[in-house]
Write a protein that holds these residues in place. Structure first.
Motif, PDB file in Angstrom:
ATOM      1  N   TRP A  71       0.830  -1.207   0.000  1.00 13.93           N
ATOM      2  CA  TRP A  71       0.000   0.000   0.000  1.00 13.93           C
ATOM      3  C   TRP A  71       0.871   1.267   0.000  1.00 13.93           C
ATOM      4  O   TRP A  71       0.574   2.248   0.660  1.00 13.93           O
ATOM      5  N   GLY A  72       1.974   1.202  -0.780  1.00 14.54           N
ATOM      6  CA  GLY A  72       2.894   2.336  -0.853  1.00 14.54           C
ATOM      7  C   GLY A  72       2.323   3.540  -1.578  1.00 14.54           C
ATOM      8  O   GLY A  72       2.789   4.667  -1.369  1.00 14.54           O
ATOM      9  N   GLU A  73       1.337   3.315  -2.420  1.00 13.07           N
ATOM     10  CA  GLU A  73       0.669   4.418  -3.121  1.00 13.07           C
ATOM     11  C   GLU A  73      -0.795   4.042  -3.294  1.00 13.07           C
ATOM     12  O   GLU A  73      -1.139   2.904  -3.649  1.00 13.07           O
TER      13      GLU A  73
ATOM     14  N   ARG B 152       7.757   8.755  -5.539  1.00 12.57           N
ATOM     15  CA  ARG B 152       6.754   8.270  -6.489  1.00 12.57           C
ATOM     16  C   ARG B 152       6.745   6.749  -6.519  1.00 12.57           C
ATOM     17  O   ARG B 152       7.726   6.088  -6.149  1.00 12.57           O
ATOM     18  N   CYS B 153       5.617   6.225  -6.941  1.00 14.26           N
ATOM     19  CA  CYS B 153       5.481   4.796  -7.192  1.00 14.26           C
ATOM     20  C   CYS B 153       5.914   4.535  -8.629  1.00 14.26           C
ATOM     21  O   CYS B 153       5.290   5.039  -9.570  1.00 14.26           O
ATOM     22  N   VAL B 154       6.966   3.759  -8.781  1.00 13.92           N
ATOM     23  CA  VAL B 154       7.495   3.459 -10.116  1.00 13.92           C
ATOM     24  C   VAL B 154       6.661   2.386 -10.804  1.00 13.92           C
ATOM     25  O   VAL B 154       6.392   2.453 -12.008  1.00 13.92           O
ATOM     26  N   SER B 155       6.262   1.382 -10.027  1.00 17.40           N
ATOM     27  CA  SER B 155       5.464   0.285 -10.583  1.00 17.40           C
ATOM     28  C   SER B 155       4.804  -0.459  -9.445  1.00 17.40           C
ATOM     29  O   SER B 155       5.138  -0.263  -8.271  1.00 17.40           O
TER      30      SER B 155
ATOM     31  N   MET C 169       8.948   1.879  -4.801  1.00 17.24           N
ATOM     32  CA  MET C 169       8.928   3.296  -4.470  1.00 17.24           C
ATOM     33  C   MET C 169      10.302   3.913  -4.726  1.00 17.24           C
ATOM     34  O   MET C 169      11.332   3.353  -4.337  1.00 17.24           O
ATOM     35  N   SER C 170      10.290   5.069  -5.351  1.00 15.63           N
ATOM     36  CA  SER C 170      11.526   5.800  -5.611  1.00 15.63           C
ATOM     37  C   SER C 170      11.501   7.110  -4.830  1.00 15.63           C
ATOM     38  O   SER C 170      10.528   7.882  -4.907  1.00 15.63           O
TER      39      SER C 170
END
Length: 579
Positions: free
Chosen positions: A202-204, A252-255, A270-271
């Protein structure tokens, strides 16, 4: 498939295994009176069944999707989460000074059990927030607590933990994310965070108004390995001094990962700091981040063990429902050759009783563990140490049980279990992650035979086994298992090398977990026979007897493996092993 909350069995476990009435005698938990406890257990069960359970299948089929940097969930998730926050479920065990109800961790476990039985993937969102609250409550400065805890406690904001990196899985000490102190400007005293984290649950998402990431990173000139790790709070949106939200942080969420199960839970890459402006604040002391994160992880490990109970309950209910509806073949040896419901066939009945007994055993272990944690919170150091011993048991064995019960559920369905439309396969797919995250089950077993074996001079574990043996005098199979656990523990302390202990760690972890679960089920049975939970008077004796007569002897059979030592594992070289 819908589900019916296991309210009666939960209340029994909360009363007998957690000892909620004793906890309520303390000033801290005085509000946990019987009427309050029953209202919470029945209320969250109704909420979970009514609002979260209907989203389980759509969450699996549609999943979370990343669109232009934003994670989208299926229709209905946002409303269901908003109702969860509005009704105050997230705040059950939160600190009172920050808007929580201050109730025992035991009741927080019950909230998560019901939500996770309804929708395991969705339940990971509040589960991680509970851990973030725990970590900040114990290690955050007063300023950080006042800034973040009120909205984390309410659920208006959610929390995550960021440990894993592409090159550093379970070896957290190998992480490369950096934190550079900021000496001047508007962010003076804070840190610029730069790095990438993977498997961030649930990072993004857009369900909460802000996401509070707890990120492990390394300061300049920090010691190598785990001794040089610090913990930082990194919000998705900057938080102004008045508590309102500012601009988007440089993260940001990369993928999102394409997984075997829990498809509605966005597992993010997450980056941080792509533009050099990701701002974080230090939690606790420099280079002491792992200790602060472990506060969150230990909480999460119990709640992951809880997921084994959750998936076991859901799979059992579905299998029981199917077995009553599916008519096939006559009963073996019956003069009446008419087909009968498969629930009447002996082997199907065996599988169903095994599912029920394992799930109830895991639940008994869960609430016993939670009760010990609550006693530790009240200052009972012996109970706190016992809670530490129990944590790897509920995490490892509890999640193993989730997989076994879900797999048996597929088997009860027969060929239809292998067809996705029935939903039986989803339970198995969802369950399979639980033995992996929050420290693999092998790591839990290793913790048991290293740090926990000698905790409090060995008394924490020895005292637990002694209590089981004392109460199991009239149950020869359980008494024998307790004696086997004691023998293995003594061998590991006195004769085994470190490699020997690690080689036998998983079987020993299973043995001890089954012993504790059987003991706690025995306590439940005695309570029911004394008039507790009359609605369970017929079913409870059957499931407890199945557990003690069939599952306990299997655990005793693990003694040989637990004491076999490491030498057989290296009887051939690596080259010979891989061919």
């Amino acid at each position: 498939m819908t589900y019916t909350p296991a309210t009666q069995d939960q209340l029994l476990a909360i009363r007998v295994n957690a000892g909620i009435e004793e906890l309520a005698q303390s000033e801290k938990f005085a509000a946990a009176e019987p009427d309050m406890v029953e209202a919470i257990v029945s209320g969250i069960g109704e909420f979970a069944a009514g609002e979260w359970a209907p989203l389980n299948r759509a969450g699996d089929l549609e999943g979370a999707k990343l669109e232009n940097g934003v994670v989208r969930l299926p229709e209905g998730f946002a409303e269901a989460y908003a109702h969860y926050v509005e009704q105050g479920w997230n705040a059950i065990a939160g600190p009172v000074e920050f808007g929580g109800q201050g109730l025992p961790f035991t009741l927080s476990c019950n909230v998560l059990e019901n939500l996770g039985t309804a929708n395991m993937a969705f339940n990971l969102l509040p589960m991680l927030s509970v851990g973030a609250i725990e970590s900040l409550e114990h290690h955050g400065s007063k300023a950080l607590q006042e800034k973040y805890l009120p909205r984390l406690v309410s659920g208006e904001w959610s929390g995550t933990m960021n440990l894993t990196e592409p090159q550093a899985g379970s070896d957290v000490g190998a992480l490369r994310t950096t934190a550079q102190p900021i000496e001047d400007g508007e962010h003076a005293g804070k840190y610029r965070i730069k790095g990438q984290k993977i498997y961030i649950t649930w990072g993004e998402h857009e369900l909460a108004k802000n996401i509070v990431h707890l990120v492990l990173a390394r300061l300049p000139d920090a010691p190598e390995g785990s001794r040089g790790i610090s913990l930082f709070i990194v919000p998705k949106y900057h938080v102004k001094d008045d508590g309102t939200l500012g601009s988007h942080n440089d993260l940001r969420c990369v993928s999102i990962e394409h997984k075997l199960g829990i498809n509605a839970s966005p597992t993010c890459v997450m980056s941080y700091g792509d533009n050099g402006e990701c701002i974080g604040e230090l939690v606790g002391a420099e280079n002491r981040g792992l200790m602060a994160m472990f506060t969150m992880m230990n909480n999460a490990r119990i709640n992951v063990g809880n997921q084994g109970v959750q998936i076991g309950e859901r799979a059992t209910q579905q299998a029981l429902g199917y077995a009553q509806e599916r008519v096939q073949s006559a009963r073996a040896g019956s003069p009446d050759k008419s087909p009968i419901a498969i629930v009447e066939h002996p082997d199907v009945r065996r599988m169903l009783l095994r599912m029920k007994a394992l799930t109830e055993g895991a639940r008994a272990l869960l609430y016993y563990t939670a009760g010990q944690v609550d006693r530790g919170t009240l200052g009972d150091t012996a109970a706190g140490a016992r809670g530490e011993v129990l944590t790897p048991l509920i995490k490892a064995w509890g999640t193993d049980i989730g997989i076994e019960v879900a797999s048996l559920g597929v088997q009860v369905h027969g060929g239809m279990g292998f067809i996705e439309e029935t939903g039986a396969a989803q339970h198995w797919r969802d369950s399979r992650i639980a033995p992996i995250y929050e420290g693999t089950n092998g790591i839990q077993a290793a913790d048991l035979v290293t740090r926990k074996l000698g905790l409090d001079g060995g008394e924490a574990l020895t005292g637990l086994i002694s209590d089981i043996a004392r109460d199991a005098k009239d149950e020869p199979r359980l008494a024998a298992l307790a004696a086997d656990c004691e023998a293995v523990a003594n061998w590991m302390r006195e004769e085994a090398s470190l490699d020997d202990r690690l080689a036998g760690s998983v079987p020993f972890c299973t043995m001890l977990a089954v012993a504790v679960a059987g003991w706690q089920l025995l306590r439940q049975l005695r309570a029911v026979e004394s008039g507790e939970s009359p609605g369970l008077a017929a079913a409870k004796p059957a499931s407890v007897r199945f557990f003690i007569d069939r599952i306990v002897p299997e655990a005793s059979g693990q003694k040989a493996a637990a004491t076999a030592g490491a030498e057989p594992l290296y009887a051939i070289s690596t080259e010979q092993l891989v061919g």
